[in-house]
Scaffold this motif. Structure first.
Motif, PDB file in Angstrom:
ATOM      1  N   UNK A  51      20.883  10.575  34.862  1.00 46.99           N
ATOM      2  CA  UNK A  51      20.796  10.877  36.287  1.00 46.99           C
ATOM      3  C   UNK A  51      20.672   9.596  37.103  1.00 46.99           C
ATOM      4  N   UNK A  52      19.902   8.641  36.580  1.00 47.87           N
ATOM      5  CA  UNK A  52      19.723   7.376  37.289  1.00 47.87           C
ATOM      6  C   UNK A  52      21.015   6.571  37.333  1.00 47.87           C
ATOM      7  N   UNK A  53      21.706   6.467  36.209  1.00 48.59           N
ATOM      8  CA  UNK A  53      22.922   5.653  36.193  1.00 48.59           C
ATOM      9  C   UNK A  53      24.039   6.315  36.999  1.00 48.59           C
ATOM     10  N   UNK A  54      24.089   7.637  37.025  1.00 46.43           N
ATOM     11  CA  UNK A  54      25.073   8.332  37.859  1.00 46.43           C
ATOM     12  C   UNK A  54      24.800   8.046  39.333  1.00 46.43           C
ATOM     13  N   UNK A  55      23.531   8.111  39.722  1.00 44.87           N
ATOM     14  CA  UNK A  55      23.180   7.831  41.113  1.00 44.87           C
ATOM     15  C   UNK A  55      23.473   6.379  41.473  1.00 44.87           C
TER      16      UNK A  55
ATOM     17  N   UNK B  90      24.924   5.439  28.489  1.00 40.10           N
ATOM     18  CA  UNK B  90      24.948   4.736  29.773  1.00 40.10           C
ATOM     19  C   UNK B  90      26.254   3.962  29.926  1.00 40.10           C
ATOM     20  N   UNK B  91      26.662   3.252  28.889  1.00 39.09           N
ATOM     21  CA  UNK B  91      27.916   2.506  28.922  1.00 39.09           C
ATOM     22  C   UNK B  91      29.090   3.449  29.152  1.00 39.09           C
ATOM     23  N   UNK B  92      29.068   4.593  28.476  1.00 44.04           N
ATOM     24  CA  UNK B  92      30.155   5.560  28.611  1.00 44.04           C
ATOM     25  C   UNK B  92      30.246   6.102  30.035  1.00 44.04           C
ATOM     26  N   UNK B  93      29.116   6.436  30.630  1.00 42.85           N
ATOM     27  CA  UNK B  93      29.109   6.955  32.005  1.00 42.85           C
ATOM     28  C   UNK B  93      29.663   5.901  32.968  1.00 42.85           C
ATOM     29  N   UNK B  94      29.229   4.658  32.807  1.00 45.61           N
ATOM     30  CA  UNK B  94      29.698   3.588  33.694  1.00 45.61           C
ATOM     31  C   UNK B  94      31.197   3.359  33.543  1.00 45.61           C
TER      32      UNK B  94
ATOM     33  N   UNK C 204      35.294  -1.221  30.785  1.00 43.55           N
ATOM     34  CA  UNK C 204      34.688  -0.760  29.532  1.00 43.55           C
ATOM     35  C   UNK C 204      34.179  -1.931  28.700  1.00 43.55           C
ATOM     36  N   UNK C 205      34.968  -2.990  28.612  1.00 48.55           N
ATOM     37  CA  UNK C 205      34.553  -4.163  27.830  1.00 48.55           C
ATOM     38  C   UNK C 205      33.316  -4.829  28.438  1.00 48.55           C
TER      39      UNK C 205
END
Length: 202
Positions: free
Chosen positions: A114-118, A40-44, A158-159
């Motif tokens: 899918x949720x964090x991408x949306x 999740x952190x990486x996607x964000x 990122x931090x």
């Protein structure tokens, strides 16, 4: 000039990203659950880095020139936030299902991503803040300065996500009861409803 562009990108992004929003609330919840935190952190972080590059290299003006795109994103984002708020509120009303064992995931990785991408890409404010606003801030710099501005902003993003994702485990003892999760999900649902309303009326 080198340090100025980098620091400007870092501080500007940090100030914008710390505001309470759908993305931050989701990362915090995943951190508390200790569930798929690093993906999740990486996607964000990667999403913000991509959006920063888009804004820094001049695409913010293109977005402003096509108001119909912004209109579509506004309504799509508001609808998604309403659905997410309803799901979160439903969790808050079922306190017996709020506790999640930290020894294993309760939601699939695919569903979580899918949720964090949306939450990231369907939020019009992400484009206004990251693409348009930060892109405009980087405009006065030459090409290498804009690259440093984007690098500073990407590092700040990122931090921040690492902090709330991995740092949430220190708050875990506070969420050892269903009542605590009910409060968190209630606040999150309310936040999503407010954001959806702001999007729909803006």
């Amino acid at each position: 000039m080198v340090s100025t562009a980098f620091v400007h990108g870092f501080t500007s992004t940090a100030m914008l990203i710390m505001a309470i929003g759908a993305q931050n609330a989701f990362v915090l919840r995943q951190g508390l659950r200790r569930e798929h935190v690093m993906p999740v952190v990486l996607v964000c972080a990667l999403s913000d880095a991509v959006l920063l590059q888009v804004g820094v290299w001049g695409m913010g003006g293109v977005l402003l020139a096509r108001p119909e795109w912004a209109q579509f994103m506004r309504w799509a984002g508001a609808l998604f936030l309403l659905v997410y708020a309803a799901q979160t509120a439903a969790r808050a009303l079922r306190p017996g299902q709020l506790l999640v064992a930290t020894s294993g995931p309760g939601t699939s990785l695919r569903s979580t991503l899918a949720t964090v991408v949306a939450l990231t890409w369907l939020n019009p404010h992400v484009y206004l803040d990251t693409v348009v606003l930060l892109g405009t801030m980087a405009t006065p710099y030459p090409a290498w300065g804009r690259a440093l501005f984007a690098a500073g902003g990407s590092l700040a993003s990122a931090l921040w996500f690492l902090l709330i994702g991995l740092g949430a485990r220190w708050l875990a003892p506070l969420f050892a009861t269903p009542a605590a999760w009910r409060v968190l999900d209630g606040v999150t649902a309310t936040t999503m409803l407010v954001l959806a309303g702001v999007m729909a009326l803006s």
